[in-house]
Every structure is written in C-alpha cells, then in structure tokens.
Write an enzyme that holds these catalytic residues in place. Structure first.
Site, PDB file in Angstrom:
ATOM      1  N   ASN A   9       0.859  -1.187   0.000  1.00 17.29           N
ATOM      2  CA  ASN A   9       0.000   0.000   0.000  1.00 17.29           C
ATOM      3  C   ASN A   9       0.895   1.237   0.000  1.00 17.29           C
ATOM      4  O   ASN A   9       1.441   1.613   1.027  1.00 17.29           O
ATOM      5  CB  ASN A   9      -0.922  -0.023   1.225  1.00 17.29           C
ATOM      6  CG  ASN A   9      -1.835   1.185   1.263  1.00 17.29           C
ATOM      7  OD1 ASN A   9      -1.859   2.000   0.336  1.00 17.29           O
ATOM      8  ND2 ASN A   9      -2.595   1.311   2.349  1.00 17.29           N
ATOM      9  N   TRP A  10       1.003   1.850  -1.167  1.00 14.66           N
ATOM     10  CA  TRP A  10       1.910   3.003  -1.300  1.00 14.66           C
ATOM     11  C   TRP A  10       1.279   4.308  -0.852  1.00 14.66           C
ATOM     12  O   TRP A  10       1.921   5.357  -0.905  1.00 14.66           O
ATOM     13  CB  TRP A  10       2.410   3.100  -2.752  1.00 14.66           C
ATOM     14  CG  TRP A  10       3.422   2.047  -3.104  1.00 14.66           C
ATOM     15  CD1 TRP A  10       3.999   1.154  -2.246  1.00 14.66           C
ATOM     16  CD2 TRP A  10       3.996   1.783  -4.403  1.00 14.66           C
ATOM     17  NE1 TRP A  10       4.890   0.347  -2.917  1.00 14.66           N
ATOM     18  CE2 TRP A  10       4.903   0.714  -4.247  1.00 14.66           C
ATOM     19  CE3 TRP A  10       3.831   2.332  -5.658  1.00 14.66           C
ATOM     20  CZ2 TRP A  10       5.648   0.198  -5.313  1.00 14.66           C
ATOM     21  CZ3 TRP A  10       4.559   1.818  -6.726  1.00 14.66           C
ATOM     22  CH2 TRP A  10       5.463   0.770  -6.549  1.00 14.66           C
ATOM     23  N   LYS A  11      -0.009   4.231  -0.496  1.00 14.66           N
ATOM     24  CA  LYS A  11      -0.716   5.431  -0.006  1.00 14.66           C
ATOM     25  C   LYS A  11      -0.458   6.628  -0.922  1.00 14.66           C
ATOM     26  O   LYS A  11      -0.528   6.481  -2.143  1.00 14.66           O
ATOM     27  CB  LYS A  11      -0.324   5.704   1.454  1.00 14.66           C
ATOM     28  CG  LYS A  11      -0.555   4.473   2.347  1.00 14.66           C
ATOM     29  CD  LYS A  11      -0.391   4.720   3.814  1.00 14.66           C
ATOM     30  CE  LYS A  11      -0.594   3.414   4.584  1.00 14.66           C
ATOM     31  NZ  LYS A  11      -0.489   3.567   6.028  1.00 14.66           N
ATOM     32  N   HIS A  91      -9.937   1.389   4.519  1.00 13.04           N
ATOM     33  CA  HIS A  91      -8.696   1.544   5.277  1.00 13.04           C
ATOM     34  C   HIS A  91      -8.968   2.496   6.441  1.00 13.04           C
ATOM     35  O   HIS A  91      -9.784   3.413   6.323  1.00 13.04           O
ATOM     36  CB  HIS A  91      -7.594   2.111   4.364  1.00 13.04           C
ATOM     37  CG  HIS A  91      -6.233   2.043   4.988  1.00 13.04           C
ATOM     38  ND1 HIS A  91      -5.816   2.944   5.939  1.00 13.04           N
ATOM     39  CD2 HIS A  91      -5.207   1.180   4.821  1.00 13.04           C
ATOM     40  CE1 HIS A  91      -4.581   2.626   6.315  1.00 13.04           C
ATOM     41  NE2 HIS A  91      -4.188   1.551   5.656  1.00 13.04           N
ATOM     42  N   GLU A 158      -5.992  -4.562  10.459  1.00 16.80           N
ATOM     43  CA  GLU A 158      -4.952  -3.559  10.677  1.00 16.80           C
ATOM     44  C   GLU A 158      -5.275  -2.751  11.929  1.00 16.80           C
ATOM     45  O   GLU A 158      -6.046  -1.781  11.867  1.00 16.80           O
ATOM     46  CB  GLU A 158      -4.882  -2.586   9.482  1.00 16.80           C
ATOM     47  CG  GLU A 158      -4.581  -3.243   8.162  1.00 16.80           C
ATOM     48  CD  GLU A 158      -3.911  -2.264   7.183  1.00 16.80           C
ATOM     49  OE1 GLU A 158      -2.908  -2.656   6.583  1.00 16.80           O
ATOM     50  OE2 GLU A 158      -4.377  -1.119   7.058  1.00 16.80           O
ATOM     51  N   GLY A 164       2.177   2.431  11.253  1.00 21.53           N
ATOM     52  CA  GLY A 164       3.204   3.469  11.263  1.00 21.53           C
ATOM     53  C   GLY A 164       3.862   3.713  12.613  1.00 21.53           C
ATOM     54  O   GLY A 164       4.553   4.713  12.803  1.00 21.53           O
ATOM     55  N   SER A 201       2.840  -1.868  10.573  1.00 23.59           N
ATOM     56  CA  SER A 201       4.260  -1.964  10.938  1.00 23.59           C
ATOM     57  C   SER A 201       4.917  -3.292  10.559  1.00 23.59           C
ATOM     58  O   SER A 201       5.806  -3.767  11.272  1.00 23.59           O
ATOM     59  CB  SER A 201       4.458  -1.688  12.430  1.00 23.59           C
ATOM     60  OG  SER A 201       4.154  -0.347  12.726  1.00 23.59           O
TER      61      SER A 201
HETATM   62  P1  13P Z   1       2.702   0.666   7.823  1.00 21.39           P
HETATM   63  O1  13P Z   1       3.212  -0.619   7.260  1.00 21.39           O
HETATM   64  O2  13P Z   1       3.457   1.879   7.352  1.00 21.39           O
HETATM   65  O3  13P Z   1       2.535   0.610   9.319  1.00 21.39           O
HETATM   66  O4  13P Z   1       1.219   0.881   7.214  1.00 21.39           O
HETATM   67  C1  13P Z   1       0.305  -0.147   7.329  1.00 21.39           C
HETATM   68  C2  13P Z   1      -0.866   0.130   6.481  1.00 21.39           C
HETATM   69  O5  13P Z   1      -1.634   1.043   6.714  1.00 21.39           O
HETATM   70  C3  13P Z   1      -1.058  -0.725   5.294  1.00 21.39           C
HETATM   71  O6  13P Z   1      -2.307  -0.518   4.716  1.00 21.39           O
END
Ligand code: 13P
Length: 238
Positions: A9-11, A91, A158, A164, A201
């Site tokens: 997930n590159w957001k 999400h 999640e 994060g 994470s």
């Molecule tokens: P991180 O891996 O940066 O904690 O993010 C998780 C996430 O939101 C994946 O969709």
C-alpha cells in the site's frame, strides 16, 4: 508451500517516475509470494497498462457504482475497465480522515463485487478500544457491518495503533485474533472465498514470524513496501 499475499500500500507516496522505475525493477525479479501493488490512484491505469505481469489495486473506490455524473470519483467499474482486479476499501485512514462508516464500506465492497473487483476490506481497533477487554467484539461487529452479502474477498486486520508506529500485536494476540476472525468468517454465510491478511508496521524483522502464523494468508505493508530492496526480500520469504 503456500504462496502468501503481499499487498504493498503506497498510499500517497512516490512520483510517477519513481513508481515506474520501481515496477520496472520488479518485473526483472523472481519471487515466491504473490504481490499486489496499490499505487497512488493517478498512476494506476498507466502502471497496469505498462506492467501486464504485475497485479495492481485501488486504494479506495466510490460508493457510486457504474458510470455517471460524479466529478472527482471513480467507481469499481472504472477500475475494472482499467484492468484492475482489486481495491482496498475501508482503510482506517479512510474511516478516520473521511468519516467512512462500515455501512458505506459495505456499499463500496458490494460495488466492487458487482464489477468483479476483489475488495480488500480493512478492519481494526484504535488504542482505546484495544485497552478495553471487549475489543474482539468490536472487531467482529465492524467486520459484520462491513462485509457484503456474498462474494470472494480479502479481509485485512490492521490495528490502528500498529500502523506506522513500529509496534505490532504479540504473537499470541495475533494467533487469537486471527482464529476468532477465521471462525467467524467460516461459520457466517457471508462470503465464500476469503483470505485474511495482517497489516500494521510489517517490516523485515517481523514479517517471517507473521507469515508463519496459522490463518494468516499474507500481509499488507505500508512504509516498508516503499523500499525496493525490502519489498523484494519480503516477496521471497516462505
Ligand atoms: P505501515 O506498514 O506503514 O505501518 O502501514 C500499514 C498500512 O496502513 C497498510 O495498509
């Protein structure tokens, strides 16, 4: 040996050039697990057209189905017409920053299924809920409210406090939660073909331990998936 699902997930990160270069390198690589990349939305159709051997994914879809006068939105049908077969829905960043309810997320997931796009439905509790002994009931309620009636889909657990932060649930906690989720999904009539993944994470230090747990079919990775070397290493774990 079962292939695991690695959802990157590159957001809202990377330039188009960086994403293009990243994908070019990926196509030159052999790996064991199944990769699904959720790049920033403006790059999606372009990347999926250029890299036919890679699988791409939306990060969100409109609650409105089909085509129509709906400026700024994109439906699951438009994803499908761009040859995109997956989309993340619900999400926690959408639930929190855009006040998306589970009812809305269910609508989006149903639209995905109608367009033959596999929804990746996210659930997860915040820290306050986690500290309350009732958090498993919270999760099951969120799941029940977010799930479409029938269909093949992916559920991503999640926990918001793990996104994060570098903190992940303890092994015993993950085992317990995924057992509860798996049991719920098995005995409900809701969906037929469901994969369960963990997100929050995930990094090179913890991915192997997570992928080895029962009932976990893969991971959804944010920050660590932006690093080419790290992602390639994750793709090669068995
Ligand atoms: P991180 O891996 O940066 O904690 O993010 C998780 C996430 O939101 C994946 O969709």
């Amino acid at each position: 040996f079962m292939k695991k699902l690695i959802i990157a997930n590159w957001k809202m990160h990377m330039s188009l050039d960086d994403a293009f270069e990243f994908c070019t390198k990926l196509t030159e690589q052999q790996y064991n697990n199944q990769l699904i990349i959720a790049p920033p939305i403006p790059y999606l159709a372009y990347l999926s057209d250029k890299f036919k051997s890679l699988e791409f994914c939306g990060q969100n879809v409109s609650q409105f189905a089909g085509q129509g006068s709906c400026t700024g939105e994109y439906s699951s049908l438009l994803l499908k017409l761009s040859k995109i077969n997956y989309s993340i829905v619900g999400h926690s960043e959408r639930r929190n920053l855009f006040q998306e309810s589970s009812e809305l997320i269910r609508q989006k997931a149903e639209n995905c299924l109608k367009a033959q796009v596999t929804p990746i439905i996210c659930i997860g509790e915040d820290l306050a809920t986690r500290k309350n002994n009732n958090y498993k009931n919270f999760l099951l309620k969120q799941l029940e409210e977010s799930l479409p009636e029938v269909g093949s889909l992916i559920v991503a657990y999640e926990p918001i406090w793990a996104i994060g932060t570098g903190i992940i649930p303890r092994k015993e906690e993950l085992i317990e939660i995924f057992e509860v989720l798996n049991y719920y999904l098995k005995q409900s009539q809701v969906a037929n073909n469901i994969s369960l993944v963990y997100g929050g994470s995930v990094n090179l230090d913890n991915i192997e331990k997570i992928l080895n747990l029962q009932n976990i079919d893969g991971v959804m990775v944010g920050k660590s998936s932006l690093d080419y070397q790290m992602l390639v290493q994750m793709l090669s774990y068995k």
